[in-house]
Design a protein around this motif. Sequence first.
Motif, mmCIF file in Angstrom:
data_model
loop_
_atom_site.group_PDB
_atom_site.id
_atom_site.type_symbol
_atom_site.label_atom_id
_atom_site.label_comp_id
_atom_site.label_asym_id
_atom_site.label_seq_id
_atom_site.Cartn_x
_atom_site.Cartn_y
_atom_site.Cartn_z
ATOM 1 N N MET A 1 0.847 -1.197 0.000
ATOM 2 C CA MET A 1 0.000 0.000 0.000
ATOM 3 C C MET A 1 0.884 1.250 0.000
ATOM 4 N N ILE A 2 0.620 2.159 -0.920
ATOM 5 C CA ILE A 2 1.427 3.379 -1.030
ATOM 6 C C ILE A 2 1.068 4.357 0.082
ATOM 7 N N ASP A 44 -9.424 7.515 -7.776
ATOM 8 C CA ASP A 44 -8.645 7.923 -6.606
ATOM 9 C C ASP A 44 -7.805 9.151 -6.977
ATOM 10 N N TRP A 45 -8.150 10.306 -6.427
ATOM 11 C CA TRP A 45 -7.468 11.550 -6.791
ATOM 12 C C TRP A 45 -5.992 11.521 -6.392
ATOM 13 N N ARG A 46 -5.648 10.727 -5.372
ATOM 14 C CA ARG A 46 -4.246 10.668 -4.932
ATOM 15 C C ARG A 46 -3.368 10.034 -6.010
ATOM 16 N N LYS A 47 -3.919 9.024 -6.693
ATOM 17 C CA LYS A 47 -3.199 8.413 -7.814
ATOM 18 C C LYS A 47 -3.009 9.442 -8.927
ATOM 19 N N GLY A 48 -4.072 10.210 -9.190
ATOM 20 C CA GLY A 48 -4.011 11.214 -10.245
ATOM 21 C C GLY A 48 -2.976 12.285 -9.952
ATOM 22 N N TYR A 49 -2.910 12.721 -8.699
ATOM 23 C CA TYR A 49 -1.949 13.762 -8.344
ATOM 24 C C TYR A 49 -0.523 13.219 -8.454
ATOM 25 N N LEU A 50 -0.292 12.020 -7.942
ATOM 26 C CA LEU A 50 1.044 11.421 -7.995
ATOM 27 C C LEU A 50 1.498 11.240 -9.447
ATOM 28 N N ALA A 51 0.615 10.707 -10.282
ATOM 29 C CA ALA A 51 0.961 10.517 -11.696
ATOM 30 C C ALA A 51 1.257 11.853 -12.357
ATOM 31 N N ARG A 91 7.608 6.886 -20.845
ATOM 32 C CA ARG A 91 8.045 5.513 -20.556
ATOM 33 C C ARG A 91 9.231 5.519 -19.597
ATOM 34 N N ALA A 92 10.166 6.459 -19.813
ATOM 35 C CA ALA A 92 11.329 6.573 -18.925
ATOM 36 C C ALA A 92 10.874 6.899 -17.502
ATOM 37 N N ALA A 93 9.908 7.814 -17.376
ATOM 38 C CA ALA A 93 9.405 8.197 -16.043
ATOM 39 C C ALA A 93 8.720 7.022 -15.357
ATOM 40 N N ALA A 94 7.975 6.216 -16.119
ATOM 41 C CA ALA A 94 7.310 5.046 -15.533
ATOM 42 C C ALA A 94 8.341 4.054 -15.003
ATOM 43 N N VAL A 95 9.434 3.871 -15.741
ATOM 44 C CA VAL A 95 10.514 2.987 -15.282
ATOM 45 C C VAL A 95 11.122 3.527 -13.989
ATOM 46 N N LYS A 102 9.692 2.807 -6.208
ATOM 47 C CA LYS A 102 8.933 1.618 -5.786
ATOM 48 C C LYS A 102 7.416 1.823 -5.907
ATOM 49 N N VAL A 103 7.017 2.465 -6.999
ATOM 50 C CA VAL A 103 5.588 2.596 -7.320
ATOM 51 C C VAL A 103 5.253 1.449 -8.270
ATOM 52 N N PHE A 104 4.381 0.546 -7.828
ATOM 53 C CA PHE A 104 4.071 -0.646 -8.620
ATOM 54 C C PHE A 104 2.613 -0.681 -9.108
ATOM 55 N N ASP A 105 1.852 0.365 -8.789
ATOM 56 C CA ASP A 105 0.451 0.406 -9.208
ATOM 57 C C ASP A 105 0.384 0.418 -10.739
#
Length: 198
Positions: A1-2, A44-51, A91-95, A102-105
């Motif tokens: 859990m993040i 989930d707005w928290r996911k949206g903000y982090l992304a 793609r680089a940012a996702a890696v 350690k974001v695996f969502d």
Amino acid sequence: MIDYIEKTEEIRAFTQAHVKKSRYEHSVRVAETCARMCRQYGLDWRKGYLAGIGHDMCKDFSDKEMLELAASDGQEITAFERKKPALLHGRAAAVLLRKKFKVFDPEILEAVANHTSGIIGMCDLTKCLFLADKIEPGRPQSTEDYRENLLSMSLDQMLYSVLEENYEYLIKHGVEISPGTREMTDYYKKLITAGGVQ
């Protein structure tokens, strides 16, 4: 859990330290816009903000760094992408999100990896980030009326509207268009006309 507060702050600080000031300010606006859209469309707005805060963290990396990072995601790097390595910054940012932070969502990683060009069959978080990047208040066309009009639509209707607008802009300005862009736009048009909108 993040732990969203801690993780988002780590990513925000890294982004601020590695991109120019105007890009960091853009990233904050995208994060805020994406979070607002997530709330509106039941995500989930928290996911949206982090992304959003991390989506451009690699944009000012060298072409070599972007190519190396993107190559480690296991997906093909196309000839078009090799010619324009800046297209690989998502793609680089996702890696980097996965390896360094350690974001695996899978939804966050899909959204960040595909925020530039989008993909057919993208998840709703990817749609929100893709759109937030294109309509955040710093964009020249993005008046309050423009955003409110788009935000009155369903998510897929808004996506199709912005895809068409973006496609027409690229054609008008003679920009070379990524292969698959027209097909993706047509895919969402068919989805809407078939009544499969969300």
